[in-house]
Design an enzyme around this catalytic site. Sequence first.
Site, PDB file in Angstrom:
ATOM      1  N   ASP A 133       0.819  -1.208   0.000  1.00 48.28           N
ATOM      2  CA  ASP A 133       0.000   0.000   0.000  1.00 48.28           C
ATOM      3  C   ASP A 133       0.856   1.263   0.000  1.00 48.28           C
ATOM      4  OD1 ASP A 133      -3.099   0.686   0.588  1.00 48.28           O
ATOM      5  OD2 ASP A 133      -1.841   2.137   1.644  1.00 48.28           O
ATOM      6  N   ALA A 162      -5.066   2.542  -0.403  1.00 53.12           N
ATOM      7  CA  ALA A 162      -4.886   2.137  -1.798  1.00 53.12           C
ATOM      8  C   ALA A 162      -5.453   0.736  -2.027  1.00 53.12           C
ATOM      9  CB  ALA A 162      -3.407   2.186  -2.176  1.00 53.12           C
ATOM     10  N   ASP A 163      -5.193  -0.176  -1.105  1.00 53.54           N
ATOM     11  CA  ASP A 163      -5.729  -1.535  -1.220  1.00 53.54           C
ATOM     12  C   ASP A 163      -7.250  -1.520  -1.296  1.00 53.54           C
ATOM     13  OD1 ASP A 163      -3.183  -2.547  -1.113  1.00 53.54           O
ATOM     14  OD2 ASP A 163      -3.316  -3.240   0.968  1.00 53.54           O
ATOM     15  N   PHE A 164      -7.865  -0.770  -0.385  1.00 50.93           N
ATOM     16  CA  PHE A 164      -9.329  -0.777  -0.318  1.00 50.93           C
ATOM     17  C   PHE A 164      -9.956   0.011  -1.472  1.00 50.93           C
ATOM     18  CE2 PHE A 164      -9.055  -1.462   4.555  1.00 50.93           C
ATOM     19  CZ  PHE A 164      -8.837  -2.817   4.344  1.00 50.93           C
ATOM     20  N   SER A 166      -8.726   0.189  -4.499  1.00 52.02           N
ATOM     21  CA  SER A 166      -8.679  -0.689  -5.668  1.00 52.02           C
ATOM     22  C   SER A 166      -9.745  -1.772  -5.582  1.00 52.02           C
ATOM     23  CB  SER A 166      -7.294  -1.318  -5.807  1.00 52.02           C
ATOM     24  OG  SER A 166      -7.022  -2.220  -4.742  1.00 52.02           O
TER      25      SER A 166
END
Length: 347
Positions: A133, A162-164, A166
Amino acid sequence: MSPPLSGTRVIDMSELAPGPFLTQCLRDLGADVQKIERPPHGDPARRMRPATHAVLNAGKSTRMVDARESNGRDEILSLATAADVFVEGARPGVMERLGLGYADLSAINPMLVYVSISGYGASGPLVTAPGHDLNYLATSGVLALSGGLDQSVQPGIGIPVADFASAMYALSSTLAALVQRHATGLGQHLDVSITDCMMHWVSPTAAHFDDLGLSGLAEQRDAVFNKPAYTSFATADGRWIAIAALEDHFWDNLVNSLELDVSDLGTRNLNDRIAVARVINARIAAIVSQWPAEDLLERLLDHDVPASIVVNPTDLHDTQQVVNRNLRETTDGVRRIRYPVLMRGMR
């Protein structure tokens, strides 16, 4: 009535956060999710953050399958023949080497929506680069702004945004692909780059910087963070309260509620206030520091001022918003916030 994705079959070969968050949302919307994990320990999140793993994989069926073995590969191919969605989070090229790439699976199931989530996407200069991330935030321009005013760059905002983010792009694109499949009869390959998703988020702010001719990071940060009456302030009881009085009418309400003396500053409109934002915020901070948080919140809301007490994440489940909105769930003894938008057939 059944939930909206009832009967939708999902195979999830992803790990850690982005893919599992996507498939958890699909599961909450009613899909049947079969999670495939690598032996002997499975998803690394099981050992790194077991409670987080539980929240991101609630209600999924799980099996250990070694895709490097021919029988494991055959098992996954068999599952894919009846699946609607296949999710993987490996670096580009890995699934192809295993014989489980989009070409392999679409050959046996042309209607399959195949979702690949990777740090930088399936093409470009960073296609094989490792990352997490923090790296995606750095590459997309987010991290440069993270320090706020007069601070060094900070490592994000405390959650893997960023992970969530995406995962949300992958969710909306997956649902759109399923709708499109009704018209075409065909699935497709979705190449979801975590970094690209964050760049899409940054784009409106970057356009604002371009419009103002702000090329230096210091002045960009100033434009983002140096806002009058738009920050968090410490209260008398050691808590923090966020005040967001940008518009002129909210500003007038704030001045009245705090009996704030700004007669010497010329604060008729927002641009006037931006010019003296540091002075304004210092005066607000001095007043706020004399108030207990709950008492001040009540006063501000009575005057129609956008204000909120800053909530500690571990207190989240007991807040009135969570309780009254019936957002709390418990999975295997771990508390979680349910999918936030209820639809017909969902609890």
